[in-house]
Design a protein around this motif. Structure first.
Motif, PDB file in Angstrom:
ATOM      1  N   SER A  32       0.810  -1.229   0.000  1.00 50.78           N
ATOM      2  CA  SER A  32       0.000   0.000   0.000  1.00 50.78           C
ATOM      3  C   SER A  32       0.843   1.279   0.000  1.00 50.78           C
ATOM      4  CB  SER A  32      -0.961   0.017   1.199  1.00 50.78           C
ATOM      5  OG  SER A  32      -0.255   0.131   2.415  1.00 50.78           O
ATOM      6  N   PHE A  33       2.017   1.221   0.621  1.00 49.78           N
ATOM      7  CA  PHE A  33       2.857   2.432   0.692  1.00 49.78           C
ATOM      8  C   PHE A  33       3.272   2.896  -0.707  1.00 49.78           C
ATOM      9  CE2 PHE A  33       6.886   4.719   1.002  1.00 49.78           C
ATOM     10  CZ  PHE A  33       6.556   5.713   1.915  1.00 49.78           C
ATOM     11  N   SER A  34       3.817   1.967  -1.515  1.00 48.38           N
ATOM     12  CA  SER A  34       4.270   2.349  -2.859  1.00 48.38           C
ATOM     13  C   SER A  34       3.100   2.696  -3.776  1.00 48.38           C
ATOM     14  CB  SER A  34       5.133   1.246  -3.476  1.00 48.38           C
ATOM     15  OG  SER A  34       4.432   0.029  -3.470  1.00 48.38           O
ATOM     16  N   ILE A  35       1.956   2.027  -3.584  1.00 50.79           N
ATOM     17  CA  ILE A  35       0.757   2.331  -4.380  1.00 50.79           C
ATOM     18  C   ILE A  35       0.283   3.761  -4.085  1.00 50.79           C
ATOM     19  CG2 ILE A  35      -1.709   1.783  -4.702  1.00 50.79           C
ATOM     20  CD1 ILE A  35      -0.878  -1.202  -4.128  1.00 50.79           C
ATOM     21  N   ILE A  36       0.196   4.078  -2.799  1.00 51.12           N
ATOM     22  CA  ILE A  36      -0.254   5.418  -2.396  1.00 51.12           C
ATOM     23  C   ILE A  36       0.750   6.485  -2.847  1.00 51.12           C
ATOM     24  CG2 ILE A  36      -0.525   6.894  -0.333  1.00 51.12           C
ATOM     25  CD1 ILE A  36      -2.175   4.552   0.877  1.00 51.12           C
ATOM     26  N   LEU A  84      -6.160   7.242   4.186  1.00 51.92           N
ATOM     27  CA  LEU A  84      -6.397   5.860   3.759  1.00 51.92           C
ATOM     28  C   LEU A  84      -5.258   4.948   4.231  1.00 51.92           C
ATOM     29  CD1 LEU A  84      -8.039   3.783   2.118  1.00 51.92           C
ATOM     30  CD2 LEU A  84      -6.748   4.485   0.094  1.00 51.92           C
ATOM     31  N   PHE A  85      -4.031   5.441   4.115  1.00 48.20           N
ATOM     32  CA  PHE A  85      -2.867   4.666   4.558  1.00 48.20           C
ATOM     33  C   PHE A  85      -2.964   4.348   6.055  1.00 48.20           C
ATOM     34  CE2 PHE A  85       1.762   4.417   5.768  1.00 48.20           C
ATOM     35  CZ  PHE A  85       2.018   3.223   5.107  1.00 48.20           C
ATOM     36  N   SER A  86      -3.427   5.315   6.846  1.00 46.63           N
ATOM     37  CA  SER A  86      -3.611   5.110   8.297  1.00 46.63           C
ATOM     38  C   SER A  86      -4.623   4.011   8.577  1.00 46.63           C
ATOM     39  CB  SER A  86      -4.090   6.402   8.965  1.00 46.63           C
ATOM     40  OG  SER A  86      -3.117   7.397   8.877  1.00 46.63           O
ATOM     41  N   VAL A  87      -5.709   3.973   7.798  1.00 48.99           N
ATOM     42  CA  VAL A  87      -6.747   2.951   8.010  1.00 48.99           C
ATOM     43  C   VAL A  87      -6.250   1.578   7.568  1.00 48.99           C
ATOM     44  CG1 VAL A  87      -9.108   2.237   7.412  1.00 48.99           C
ATOM     45  CG2 VAL A  87      -8.617   4.637   7.881  1.00 48.99           C
TER      46      VAL A  87
END
Length: 220
Positions: free
Chosen positions: A163-167, A184-187
């Motif tokens: 998710s990190f690289s996607i975001i 969104l990353f936090s959730v």
């Protein structure tokens, strides 16, 4: 001894109530987050009081059970496991509260394409399957169901890592979504932690039923 059996059943039922309440809280929090439904988020935050009250009741009932009946063997493992399971369920409900607080405090609806990009729905569907497994394990003393959780938790870990690289790439495409993307990353991180708590619960169920300690076990 009949009284001890009754008290054990009372604790067992309270644990199941906590499990169902935590699942319900997380489902509502996810729905509130995706739809930016602040009314539903407020409902989750208000129900947190009920979660805390049940948490305290289970803790007191377990302490009373130990003091009155001096349990040994499976009865002792049961009460030890319930206390730890209760802790993890309360933490899951805390994450639901935290997600709901985001919805209430931050007036930003997350774009649907961003939610899809991080496989958010797959992540939540996996969490629900994990909940199904531990509910079956808890209600039916089904160790096989509890063991199903571990593979599914790896799915959550993978989505979380990716998710990190996607975001990051989504932000590069459109810098106006930075706030929504970070939210969104936090959730996603909270969902990954929920998976860890469910895994802990599965370990405790296996410990209680089979007297097998899985914590800190590493595959050689």
């Amino acid at each position: 001894m009949a009284n001890a059996t009754y008290q054990r059943e009372v604790i067992n039922q309270a644990g199941l109530d906590m499990l169902n309440l935590s699942i319900s809280q997380l489902e509502k929090a996810k729905e509130a987050f995706v739809n930016h439904d602040s009314d539903l988020a407020e409902e989750v935050m208000n129900i947190e009081n009920r979660v805390n009250a049940l948490d305290l009741k289970i803790e007191k009932d377990c302490e009373k059970f130990i003091a009155l009946y001096n349990p040994v063997a499976i009865d002792l493992r049961f009460v030890m496991a319930i206390r730890k399971i209760n802790y993890d369920l309360e933490r899951i409900a805390d994450h639901a509260y935290g997600i709901s607080k985001y919805v209430v405090d931050v007036d930003k609806k997350i774009p649907a394409n961003l939610i899809a990009a991080v496989e958010f729905d797959k992540m939540f569907a996996t969490i629900l399957l994990m909940f199904e497994s531990i509910t079956d394990a808890y209600e039916n003393k089904n160790v096989k169901a509890a063991r199903k959780v571990f593979k599914k938790d790896k799915i959550l870990d993978e989505i979380n890592v990716q998710s990190f690289s996607i975001i990051e790439s989504e932000i590069k495409k459109d810098t106006s979504i930075i706030a929504e993307a970070l939210l969104l990353f936090s959730v996603v991180k909270k969902f990954e932690r929920v998976g860890d708590h469910i895994k802990n619960i599965a370990e405790e169920i296996i410990f209680y039923i089979d007297a097998e300690v899985l914590k800190h076990n590493k595959k050689k």
